[in-house]
Design a protein around this motif. Sequence first.
Motif, PDB file in Angstrom:
ATOM      1  N   GLY A   1       6.528 -35.750  -6.274  1.00 34.25           N
ATOM      2  CA  GLY A   1       7.227 -35.027  -5.151  1.00 34.25           C
ATOM      3  C   GLY A   1       7.050 -33.537  -4.997  1.00 34.25           C
ATOM      4  O   GLY A   1       6.867 -33.178  -3.718  1.00 34.25           O
ATOM      5  N   PHE A   2       6.603 -32.805  -6.043  1.00 32.11           N
ATOM      6  CA  PHE A   2       6.190 -31.515  -5.835  1.00 32.11           C
ATOM      7  C   PHE A   2       4.838 -31.426  -5.040  1.00 32.11           C
ATOM      8  O   PHE A   2       4.481 -30.518  -4.283  1.00 32.11           O
ATOM      9  CB  PHE A   2       5.994 -30.659  -7.199  1.00 32.11           C
ATOM     10  N   VAL A   3       3.975 -32.084  -5.536  1.00 31.34           N
ATOM     11  CA  VAL A   3       2.650 -32.477  -4.808  1.00 31.34           C
ATOM     12  C   VAL A   3       2.741 -32.460  -3.360  1.00 31.34           C
ATOM     13  O   VAL A   3       2.204 -31.925  -2.411  1.00 31.34           O
ATOM     14  CB  VAL A   3       1.575 -33.516  -5.654  1.00 31.34           C
ATOM     15  N   ALA A   4       3.798 -33.546  -2.984  1.00 34.68           N
ATOM     16  CA  ALA A   4       3.821 -33.943  -1.596  1.00 34.68           C
ATOM     17  C   ALA A   4       4.418 -32.530  -0.804  1.00 34.68           C
ATOM     18  O   ALA A   4       3.792 -32.449   0.334  1.00 34.68           O
ATOM     19  CB  ALA A   4       4.849 -35.022  -1.690  1.00 34.68           C
TER      20      ALA A   4
ATOM     21  N   ARG B   1       1.370 -24.320 -12.185  1.00 37.33           N
ATOM     22  CA  ARG B   1       1.635 -22.745 -11.750  1.00 37.33           C
ATOM     23  C   ARG B   1       1.496 -22.479 -10.148  1.00 37.33           C
ATOM     24  O   ARG B   1       2.173 -21.622  -9.525  1.00 37.33           O
ATOM     25  CB  ARG B   1       0.915 -22.039 -12.612  1.00 37.33           C
ATOM     26  N   ASP B   2       0.224 -23.268  -9.735  1.00 38.81           N
ATOM     27  CA  ASP B   2       0.051 -23.048  -8.352  1.00 38.81           C
ATOM     28  C   ASP B   2       0.875 -23.496  -7.537  1.00 38.81           C
ATOM     29  O   ASP B   2       1.348 -23.058  -6.518  1.00 38.81           O
ATOM     30  CB  ASP B   2      -1.202 -23.735  -8.105  1.00 38.81           C
ATOM     31  N   ALA B   3       1.662 -24.940  -8.010  1.00 40.95           N
ATOM     32  CA  ALA B   3       2.361 -25.169  -7.187  1.00 40.95           C
ATOM     33  C   ALA B   3       3.809 -24.554  -7.143  1.00 40.95           C
ATOM     34  O   ALA B   3       4.665 -24.441  -6.043  1.00 40.95           O
ATOM     35  CB  ALA B   3       2.874 -26.970  -7.740  1.00 40.95           C
ATOM     36  N   ILE B   4       4.084 -23.926  -8.325  1.00 41.11           N
ATOM     37  CA  ILE B   4       5.331 -22.900  -8.174  1.00 41.11           C
ATOM     38  C   ILE B   4       5.076 -21.860  -7.019  1.00 41.11           C
ATOM     39  O   ILE B   4       6.073 -21.523  -6.559  1.00 41.11           O
ATOM     40  CB  ILE B   4       5.571 -22.455  -9.655  1.00 41.11           C
ATOM     41  N   ARG B   5       3.913 -21.201  -7.296  1.00 42.13           N
ATOM     42  CA  ARG B   5       3.454 -20.220  -6.583  1.00 42.13           C
ATOM     43  C   ARG B   5       3.577 -20.483  -5.023  1.00 42.13           C
ATOM     44  O   ARG B   5       4.184 -19.915  -4.066  1.00 42.13           O
ATOM     45  CB  ARG B   5       2.255 -19.577  -6.819  1.00 42.13           C
ATOM     46  N   VAL B   6       3.098 -21.638  -4.512  1.00 43.30           N
ATOM     47  CA  VAL B   6       3.154 -22.177  -3.277  1.00 43.30           C
ATOM     48  C   VAL B   6       4.465 -22.414  -2.925  1.00 43.30           C
ATOM     49  O   VAL B   6       4.816 -21.798  -1.553  1.00 43.30           O
ATOM     50  CB  VAL B   6       2.244 -23.567  -2.930  1.00 43.30           C
ATOM     51  N   ILE B   7       5.359 -23.181  -3.497  1.00 43.00           N
ATOM     52  CA  ILE B   7       6.614 -23.437  -2.987  1.00 43.00           C
ATOM     53  C   ILE B   7       7.381 -22.146  -3.140  1.00 43.00           C
ATOM     54  O   ILE B   7       8.276 -21.970  -2.061  1.00 43.00           O
ATOM     55  CB  ILE B   7       7.304 -24.442  -4.056  1.00 43.00           C
ATOM     56  N   GLY B   8       7.214 -21.224  -4.014  1.00 44.00           N
ATOM     57  CA  GLY B   8       8.011 -20.161  -3.891  1.00 44.00           C
ATOM     58  C   GLY B   8       7.637 -19.205  -2.738  1.00 44.00           C
ATOM     59  O   GLY B   8       8.584 -18.550  -2.235  1.00 44.00           O
ATOM     60  N   ALA B   9       6.616 -19.211  -2.591  1.00 40.68           N
ATOM     61  CA  ALA B   9       6.052 -18.389  -1.238  1.00 40.68           C
ATOM     62  C   ALA B   9       6.489 -18.991  -0.012  1.00 40.68           C
ATOM     63  O   ALA B   9       6.861 -18.392   0.878  1.00 40.68           O
ATOM     64  CB  ALA B   9       4.652 -18.410  -1.131  1.00 40.68           C
ATOM     65  N   GLY B  10       6.470 -20.266   0.111  1.00 41.01           N
ATOM     66  CA  GLY B  10       7.121 -21.120   1.267  1.00 41.01           C
ATOM     67  C   GLY B  10       8.456 -20.546   1.288  1.00 41.01           C
ATOM     68  O   GLY B  10       9.259 -20.530   2.348  1.00 41.01           O
ATOM     69  N   LEU B  11       9.187 -20.748   0.350  1.00 42.75           N
ATOM     70  CA  LEU B  11      10.799 -20.485   0.360  1.00 42.75           C
ATOM     71  C   LEU B  11      11.197 -19.091   0.769  1.00 42.75           C
ATOM     72  O   LEU B  11      12.027 -18.847   1.533  1.00 42.75           O
ATOM     73  CB  LEU B  11      11.494 -20.692  -1.264  1.00 42.75           C
TER      74      LEU B  11
ATOM     75  N   ALA C   1      -1.672 -13.636  -5.434  1.00 37.81           N
ATOM     76  CA  ALA C   1      -1.545 -14.375  -6.873  1.00 37.81           C
ATOM     77  C   ALA C   1      -2.580 -15.097  -7.373  1.00 37.81           C
ATOM     78  O   ALA C   1      -2.748 -15.541  -8.500  1.00 37.81           O
ATOM     79  CB  ALA C   1       0.011 -15.253  -6.403  1.00 37.81           C
ATOM     80  N   LEU C   2      -3.152 -15.717  -6.445  1.00 41.20           N
ATOM     81  CA  LEU C   2      -4.417 -16.733  -6.976  1.00 41.20           C
ATOM     82  C   LEU C   2      -5.693 -16.099  -6.791  1.00 41.20           C
ATOM     83  O   LEU C   2      -6.678 -16.930  -6.798  1.00 41.20           O
ATOM     84  CB  LEU C   2      -4.285 -18.019  -5.875  1.00 41.20           C
ATOM     85  N   ASP C   3      -5.863 -14.946  -6.555  1.00 46.29           N
ATOM     86  CA  ASP C   3      -6.958 -13.879  -6.586  1.00 46.29           C
ATOM     87  C   ASP C   3      -8.102 -14.776  -5.528  1.00 46.29           C
ATOM     88  O   ASP C   3      -9.172 -14.851  -5.949  1.00 46.29           O
ATOM     89  CB  ASP C   3      -7.581 -13.971  -8.016  1.00 46.29           C
TER      90      ASP C   3
ATOM     91  N   GLY D   1      12.754 -17.128   4.291  1.00 42.67           N
ATOM     92  CA  GLY D   1      13.812 -16.251   4.279  1.00 42.67           C
ATOM     93  C   GLY D   1      14.780 -16.365   3.019  1.00 42.67           C
ATOM     94  O   GLY D   1      16.066 -16.086   2.991  1.00 42.67           O
ATOM     95  N   ASN D   2      14.284 -17.429   2.152  1.00 43.17           N
ATOM     96  CA  ASN D   2      15.241 -17.737   1.083  1.00 43.17           C
ATOM     97  C   ASN D   2      14.855 -16.686  -0.216  1.00 43.17           C
ATOM     98  O   ASN D   2      13.937 -16.234  -0.352  1.00 43.17           O
ATOM     99  CB  ASN D   2      15.035 -19.112   0.574  1.00 43.17           C
ATOM    100  N   ASP D   3      15.885 -16.197  -0.569  1.00 43.16           N
ATOM    101  CA  ASP D   3      15.784 -15.140  -1.901  1.00 43.16           C
ATOM    102  C   ASP D   3      15.711 -16.097  -3.151  1.00 43.16           C
ATOM    103  O   ASP D   3      16.612 -16.139  -3.805  1.00 43.16           O
ATOM    104  CB  ASP D   3      17.008 -14.344  -1.702  1.00 43.16           C
ATOM    105  N   VAL D   4      14.275 -16.484  -3.485  1.00 43.85           N
ATOM    106  CA  VAL D   4      14.205 -17.420  -4.733  1.00 43.85           C
ATOM    107  C   VAL D   4      13.063 -16.960  -5.301  1.00 43.85           C
ATOM    108  O   VAL D   4      11.723 -16.726  -4.691  1.00 43.85           O
ATOM    109  CB  VAL D   4      13.964 -18.681  -4.222  1.00 43.85           C
ATOM    110  N   ASP D   5      13.220 -16.348  -6.674  1.00 39.76           N
ATOM    111  CA  ASP D   5      11.957 -16.158  -7.316  1.00 39.76           C
ATOM    112  C   ASP D   5      11.233 -17.370  -7.895  1.00 39.76           C
ATOM    113  O   ASP D   5      11.761 -18.374  -8.157  1.00 39.76           O
ATOM    114  CB  ASP D   5      12.118 -14.911  -8.162  1.00 39.76           C
ATOM    115  N   ASP D   6       9.842 -16.963  -8.429  1.00 41.92           N
ATOM    116  CA  ASP D   6       8.887 -18.215  -9.029  1.00 41.92           C
ATOM    117  C   ASP D   6       9.783 -18.673 -10.190  1.00 41.92           C
ATOM    118  O   ASP D   6       9.640 -19.960 -10.555  1.00 41.92           O
ATOM    119  CB  ASP D   6       7.757 -17.622  -9.494  1.00 41.92           C
ATOM    120  N   ALA D   7      10.457 -17.944 -10.965  1.00 41.42           N
ATOM    121  CA  ALA D   7      11.142 -18.490 -12.198  1.00 41.42           C
ATOM    122  C   ALA D   7      12.165 -19.436 -11.839  1.00 41.42           C
ATOM    123  O   ALA D   7      12.319 -20.406 -12.469  1.00 41.42           O
ATOM    124  CB  ALA D   7      11.702 -17.244 -12.918  1.00 41.42           C
ATOM    125  N   THR D   8      12.721 -19.083 -10.538  1.00 41.35           N
ATOM    126  CA  THR D   8      13.744 -19.940 -10.315  1.00 41.35           C
ATOM    127  C   THR D   8      13.203 -21.558  -9.732  1.00 41.35           C
ATOM    128  O   THR D   8      13.465 -22.543 -10.194  1.00 41.35           O
ATOM    129  CB  THR D   8      14.706 -19.631  -9.125  1.00 41.35           C
TER     130      THR D   8
END
Length: 122
Positions: free
Chosen positions: A87-90, A54-64, A33-35, A68-75
């Motif tokens: 809070g997101f940065v932390a 956008r990076d924060a969304i991708r990192v948090i989404g990948a971590g979720l 995702a981040l090339d 084992g959580n079924d959560v996409d980046d749009a969510t």
Amino acid sequence: MVNRQRGEIAATLDGRSWTLCLTLGALAELEAALDAPDLMALARRFEAGELSARDAIRVIGAGLRGAGNDVDDATVARMTAEGGAAGFVAIVAELLAAPFGGGAGSRRAGFEARLCRAPQHG
């Protein structure tokens, strides 16, 4: 309950407690995702303090998803965190520190300091 030995962290998003983990698959997802050509390039990018929303969304989404959580980046993009952007940065800092030999200690603090540093002028 999170298992720190496995690189898991706990985070509160949308008022709900979640487990996040950057598994090898989640890290590969971030590389794509981040090339980033490899894990070290990925680590260097974040250690340099380069983090977009956008990076924060991708990192948090990948971590979720890694946990084992079924959560996409749009969510993830619609979620809220205590403390807003800080809070997101932390969450991102703690999550990135876990697989690179840290956890809640100085490695996380280092990531967070670099991600939150003020731009240099002048």
